[in-house]
Scaffold this active site. Structure first.
Site, mmCIF file in Angstrom:
data_model
loop_
_atom_site.group_PDB
_atom_site.id
_atom_site.type_symbol
_atom_site.label_atom_id
_atom_site.label_comp_id
_atom_site.label_asym_id
_atom_site.label_seq_id
_atom_site.Cartn_x
_atom_site.Cartn_y
_atom_site.Cartn_z
ATOM 1 N N LYS A 16 0.823 -1.216 0.000
ATOM 2 C CA LYS A 16 0.000 0.000 0.000
ATOM 3 C C LYS A 16 0.858 1.266 0.000
ATOM 4 C CE LYS A 16 -2.105 -1.062 3.850
ATOM 5 N NZ LYS A 16 -1.348 -2.302 4.171
ATOM 6 N N ARG A 92 -9.562 0.267 9.314
ATOM 7 C CA ARG A 92 -9.012 -1.038 9.673
ATOM 8 C C ARG A 92 -10.006 -1.894 10.439
ATOM 9 N NH1 ARG A 92 -3.262 0.275 9.073
ATOM 10 N NH2 ARG A 92 -1.995 -1.560 9.480
ATOM 11 N N ARG A 126 11.413 -5.653 5.048
ATOM 12 C CA ARG A 126 11.203 -4.228 4.739
ATOM 13 C C ARG A 126 12.233 -3.356 5.447
ATOM 14 N NH1 ARG A 126 5.350 -1.703 5.354
ATOM 15 N NH2 ARG A 126 5.462 -2.561 7.458
ATOM 16 N N ARG A 155 11.586 -1.080 10.822
ATOM 17 C CA ARG A 155 10.536 -0.677 11.758
ATOM 18 C C ARG A 155 10.510 -1.628 12.943
ATOM 19 N NH1 ARG A 155 4.982 0.369 8.567
ATOM 20 N NH2 ARG A 155 4.210 -0.855 10.311
ATOM 21 N N ARG A 166 0.047 -8.826 13.819
ATOM 22 C CA ARG A 166 -0.594 -7.847 12.921
ATOM 23 C C ARG A 166 -1.433 -8.548 11.867
ATOM 24 N NH1 ARG A 166 4.591 -5.090 11.208
ATOM 25 N NH2 ARG A 166 3.356 -3.943 9.671
#
Ligand code: ADP
Ligand code: ADP
Length: 211
Positions: A16, A92, A126, A155, A166
């Protein structure tokens, strides 16, 4: 459509953020992202709001959703200042989706579809450039410049354990939101497992077709 109002949906790691940056520059719209807004305000005092924890950080570090009251206010404020936008990371859960309906109309609702195994691989690999905000991946999209490579950061919530949580939160809370837009017949699905450029071709064409 001069300034489209785009909603981009998908699991954590679906791409996204990567695609939203491209949408923002191609269509000259604001990138409204609750994840980035919350990371910039992690230590914000939310104790007044009768929440379990006193700052967004506690929720984020555990991979849980930050309370609706906090994110609804962020999105309401950001959308009121934007003509066109790409909204990323919100809604969400069904309650946030109801709030959004009160705030604005949408021109395009996109879903990036990616399987779970690939999501875990994307999230744990990532890396972010703290200076530009550019999104990289150790394997799929490493930076060419060694200086950039040197300063990349991971992160705090992109660890295997938090990623699992998550994805559980996504299945339980966010997937029903995507299903809801699908049942309404407004959802445009894009195969998010393709290479980034191919995903972008599909995303761009979908937004142009909605014009
Ligand atoms: P990703 O890019 O992996 O989907 P985000 O950057 O969007 O992750 O979100 C990171 C964290 O910020 C989430 O795990 C959650 O704690 C919080 N967050 C972001 N958006 C929302 C939202 N709309 N509602 C509640 N919490 C949110
Ligand atoms: P989200 O915002 O949905 O959490 P990101 O855009 O941050 O997702 O992408 C998650 C990770 O996957 C990043 O490391 C990014 O470089 C990588 N990535 C994004 N799109 C693709 C793709 N189409 N193919 C392979 N890797 C991708």
């Amino acid at each position: 459509m001069a300034q489209p109002r785009v909603l981009i949906l998908g699991a954590p790691g679906a791409g996204k953020g990567t695609q939203s940056s491209k949408i923002a520059s191609e269509f000259d719209v604001e990138h409204v992202t609750t994840g980035d807004a919350l990371r910039a305000n992690k230590e914000m005092d939310i104790s007044e709001m009768d929440t379990e924890y006193d700052t967004p950080r506690e929720y984020m570090d555990q991979g849980e959703l930050v309370p609706d009251e906090v994110v609804n206010a962020i999105v309401d404020e950001a959308l009121s200042q934007a003509d066109g936008f790409v909204l990323d990371g919100y809604p969400r859960n069904p309650e946030q989706a109801e709030e959004l309906e009160e705030m604005t109309d949408l021109d395009v609702v996109l879903s990036l579809d990616v399987g779970e195994e690939e999501l875990v691989h994307r999230l744990t690999g990532r890396r972010l450039d703290p200076e530009t905000g550019e999104i990289y991946h150790v394997e799929y999209n490493p930076p060419e410049d060694p200086e950039v490579k040197e300063r990349l950061e991971q992160r705090e919530d992109d660890t295997e354990e938090t990623v699992k949580e998550r994805l559980r939160v996504y299945r339980e809370n966010t997937k029903p939101v995507i299903d809801h837009y699908d049942e309404q017949g407004v959802l445009e699905r894009v195969d998010g497992e393709q290479a980034p450029d191919e995903v972008w071709e599909d995303v761009k064409a979908t937004i142009e077709d909605a014009a």
